[in-house]
Design a protein around this motif. Structure first.
Motif, PDB file in Angstrom:
ATOM      1  N   ALA A  93       2.516   0.945  13.063  1.00 62.89           N
ATOM      2  CA  ALA A  93       3.629   1.839  13.382  1.00 62.89           C
ATOM      3  C   ALA A  93       4.763   1.698  12.386  1.00 62.89           C
ATOM      4  O   ALA A  93       5.857   2.208  12.608  1.00 62.89           O
ATOM      5  N   GLY A  94       4.510   0.994  11.279  1.00 63.51           N
ATOM      6  CA  GLY A  94       5.537   0.905  10.249  1.00 63.51           C
ATOM      7  C   GLY A  94       5.670  -0.439   9.580  1.00 63.51           C
ATOM      8  O   GLY A  94       5.995  -0.527   8.402  1.00 63.51           O
ATOM      9  N   SER A  95       5.405  -1.534  10.321  1.00 60.90           N
ATOM     10  CA  SER A  95       5.602  -2.864   9.735  1.00 60.90           C
ATOM     11  C   SER A  95       4.537  -3.207   8.711  1.00 60.90           C
ATOM     12  O   SER A  95       4.778  -3.952   7.766  1.00 60.90           O
ATOM     13  N   GLY A  96       3.314  -2.690   8.902  1.00 58.25           N
ATOM     14  CA  GLY A  96       2.250  -2.925   7.943  1.00 58.25           C
ATOM     15  C   GLY A  96       1.720  -4.334   7.927  1.00 58.25           C
ATOM     16  O   GLY A  96       1.211  -4.798   6.919  1.00 58.25           O
ATOM     17  N   THR A  97       1.805  -5.035   9.058  1.00 57.63           N
ATOM     18  CA  THR A  97       1.333  -6.419   9.090  1.00 57.63           C
ATOM     19  C   THR A  97       0.593  -6.683  10.398  1.00 57.63           C
ATOM     20  O   THR A  97       0.701  -5.935  11.365  1.00 57.63           O
ATOM     21  N   GLY A  98      -0.168  -7.794  10.401  1.00 58.88           N
ATOM     22  CA  GLY A  98      -0.773  -8.289  11.620  1.00 58.88           C
ATOM     23  C   GLY A  98      -2.262  -8.119  11.749  1.00 58.88           C
ATOM     24  O   GLY A  98      -2.881  -8.694  12.648  1.00 58.88           O
ATOM     25  N   GLY A  99      -2.900  -7.335  10.886  1.00 56.30           N
ATOM     26  CA  GLY A  99      -4.307  -6.998  11.071  1.00 56.30           C
ATOM     27  C   GLY A  99      -5.285  -8.107  10.768  1.00 56.30           C
ATOM     28  O   GLY A  99      -6.348  -8.183  11.392  1.00 56.30           O
ATOM     29  N   VAL A 263       6.495  19.487  -5.314  1.00 62.89           N
ATOM     30  CA  VAL A 263       6.032  18.105  -5.305  1.00 62.89           C
ATOM     31  C   VAL A 263       6.699  17.407  -4.125  1.00 62.89           C
ATOM     32  O   VAL A 263       7.929  17.413  -4.004  1.00 62.89           O
ATOM     33  N   SER A 264       5.874  16.823  -3.252  1.00 58.94           N
ATOM     34  CA  SER A 264       6.400  16.136  -2.073  1.00 58.94           C
ATOM     35  C   SER A 264       5.823  14.733  -1.996  1.00 58.94           C
ATOM     36  O   SER A 264       4.646  14.522  -2.310  1.00 58.94           O
ATOM     37  N   GLY A 265       6.641  13.793  -1.595  1.00 57.88           N
ATOM     38  CA  GLY A 265       6.167  12.433  -1.375  1.00 57.88           C
ATOM     39  C   GLY A 265       5.724  12.252   0.062  1.00 57.88           C
ATOM     40  O   GLY A 265       6.336  12.793   0.983  1.00 57.88           O
ATOM     41  N   PHE A 266       4.647  11.484   0.256  1.00 58.88           N
ATOM     42  CA  PHE A 266       4.197  11.150   1.608  1.00 58.88           C
ATOM     43  C   PHE A 266       3.959   9.656   1.693  1.00 58.88           C
ATOM     44  O   PHE A 266       3.070   9.115   1.040  1.00 58.88           O
ATOM     45  N   ASN A 267       4.756   8.995   2.499  1.00 62.62           N
ATOM     46  CA  ASN A 267       4.638   7.568   2.768  1.00 62.62           C
ATOM     47  C   ASN A 267       4.475   7.422   4.279  1.00 62.62           C
ATOM     48  O   ASN A 267       5.426   7.602   5.035  1.00 62.62           O
ATOM     49  N   ALA A 268       3.248   7.153   4.712  1.00 58.89           N
ATOM     50  CA  ALA A 268       2.962   7.125   6.143  1.00 58.89           C
ATOM     51  C   ALA A 268       3.808   6.097   6.877  1.00 58.89           C
ATOM     52  O   ALA A 268       4.251   6.336   8.006  1.00 58.89           O
ATOM     53  N   GLY A 269       4.053   4.944   6.237  1.00 58.09           N
ATOM     54  CA  GLY A 269       4.832   3.899   6.885  1.00 58.09           C
ATOM     55  C   GLY A 269       6.243   4.333   7.204  1.00 58.09           C
ATOM     56  O   GLY A 269       6.862   3.857   8.162  1.00 58.09           O
ATOM     57  N   ALA A 270       6.785   5.246   6.418  1.00 61.24           N
ATOM     58  CA  ALA A 270       8.118   5.774   6.673  1.00 61.24           C
ATOM     59  C   ALA A 270       8.073   7.029   7.536  1.00 61.24           C
ATOM     60  O   ALA A 270       8.924   7.231   8.411  1.00 61.24           O
ATOM     61  N   TYR A 271       7.060   7.884   7.300  1.00 64.90           N
ATOM     62  CA  TYR A 271       7.022   9.196   7.962  1.00 64.90           C
ATOM     63  C   TYR A 271       6.618   9.104   9.434  1.00 64.90           C
ATOM     64  O   TYR A 271       7.252   9.721  10.302  1.00 64.90           O
ATOM     65  N   LEU A 272       5.569   8.354   9.734  1.00 63.35           N
ATOM     66  CA  LEU A 272       5.025   8.369  11.091  1.00 63.35           C
ATOM     67  C   LEU A 272       5.994   7.833  12.141  1.00 63.35           C
ATOM     68  O   LEU A 272       6.126   8.437  13.216  1.00 63.35           O
ATOM     69  N   PRO A 273       6.704   6.706  11.891  1.00 63.91           N
ATOM     70  CA  PRO A 273       7.661   6.257  12.910  1.00 63.91           C
ATOM     71  C   PRO A 273       8.786   7.259  13.165  1.00 63.91           C
ATOM     72  O   PRO A 273       9.330   7.306  14.271  1.00 63.91           O
ATOM     73  N   MET A 274       9.120   8.067  12.171  1.00 62.93           N
ATOM     74  CA  MET A 274      10.171   9.067  12.332  1.00 62.93           C
ATOM     75  C   MET A 274       9.647  10.349  12.986  1.00 62.93           C
ATOM     76  O   MET A 274      10.430  11.166  13.469  1.00 62.93           O
TER      77      MET A 274
END
Length: 327
Positions: A93-99, A263-274
């Motif tokens: 959901a954004g932190s990118g850790t724990g797996g 041109v658009s940037g997509f960073n899932a870690g930033a986009y999905l929580p928002m």
């Protein structure tokens, strides 16, 4: 629980096995007994410390890993729709850790049941989260319409590989991929639904005068500049990674204005929580795509204690699919 920790920023040798207390889920979370955890390029970047000065990014000691599959171990307060023992796959959901651990805590809203789909959990964790992110990128950012064409750079990479199946699911008329010369043979034999895969070293001329409505670029560097040659008025370039490691590359904004492209940037870690409302339909679309055979990427399974070996292979860019760790 068993876990792999990044003890300090550096090479693969900083990944060290550890025994840690079992975590418990908080409100809106589930705990998962992990059977498989995916290894991604972002894990490598975190391990190397490329984002150490960015607020909110993990700092040692931390457990890498954005995606995990397994059975529900426990439900946090307020969680409904899941049962203990149910087979699920979850994404960060954004932190990118724990797996990289035997127990993973996930937001329930970022997890989906695979119980009734008959999908191998190794394939599920390797493809479903990336396919969900590809779905968001293609629908919410690129606004792909049925009948449009898509060009995917780094076509066999962990994230890139998910775009072909989702583009097909959304009605793309043509999907072309680019890879390095060393991966061309694997590209010819892939089960992913590409119409054609070409050598990226031959860009831009190798595709002649062909133009694409959407270009997906997780590679960066010179390939990002070459992408402009394949675009027409109204085309959209989605920048969603930098596997090349070229952090100085720039695109001339006047070229965008003159060509009428986006041109658009997509960073899932930033986009999905928002934008949490996009996660559930994205995960469901990803499950349908994988269940229908649109995500048949190559998956190598290694034991959890060989996480450093997995990262060595990631550093060498010697993959044609994904590596998954099994605790």
């Amino acid at each position: 629980m068993k876990a792999i920790q990044v003890t300090q920023f550096g090479g693969p040798s900083v990944l060290v096995a550890a025994d840690l207390p079992d975590p418990t889920p908080g409100q809106g979370e589930i705990a998962i007994d992990v059977t498989h955890a995916a290894v991604g390029l972002i894990d490598v970047f975190f391990r190397q410390g490329l984002f150490e000065d960015v607020p909110g990014m993990p700092k040692p000691p931390f457990i890498p890993g954005l995606e995990a599959a397994g059975s529900v171990r426990a439900l946090g307060e307020g969680v409904t729709g899941f049962t203990v023992g149910e087979q699920v796959v979850a994404m960060s959901a954004g932190s990118g850790t724990g797996g990289y651990a035997s127990v993973y805590i996930a937001k329930a809203s970022f997890a989906v049941s695979i119980e009734s789909f008959g999908i191998d959990p190794a394939l599920a964790v390797a493809v479903v989260p990336n396919a969900a992110m590809a779905y968001v990128a293609l629908t919410s950012i690129a606004h792909l319409c049925a009948g449009e064409s898509v060009l995917v750079h780094g076509a066999l990479g962990g994230f890139s590989a998910a775009f072909a199946g989702i583009a097909r699911q959304l009605g793309a008329s043509r999907v072309v991929g680019t890879v390095r010369a060393s991966k061309l043979e694997a590209g010819r034999n892939t089960k992913l639904p590409y119409d054609q895969i070409v050598d990226s070293a031959g860009l831009p001329g190798i595709l002649g005068d062909e133009k694409f409505d959407v270009v997906i670029d997780p590679v960066g560097g010179a390939i990002r500049s070459h992408s402009l040659a394949f675009m027409k008025h109204g085309s959209r370039l989605i920048v969603c990674g930098n596997a090349s490691g070229d952090w100085e590359h720039q695109v001339r904004t006047n070229d965008l204005w003159g060509s009428g492209i986006t041109v658009s940037g997509f960073n899932a870690g930033a986009y999905l929580p928002m934008h949490p409302q996009v996660v559930r339909p994205a995960l469901e679309a990803a499950l349908r795509a994988v269940a229908s055979g649109l995500g048949e990427t190559e998956v190598d399974v290694l034991p959890l204690h060989e996480a450093a070996v997995a990262h060595e292979r990631m550093d060498d860019r010697a993959l044609n699919g994904r590596i998954v760790l099994a605790p």
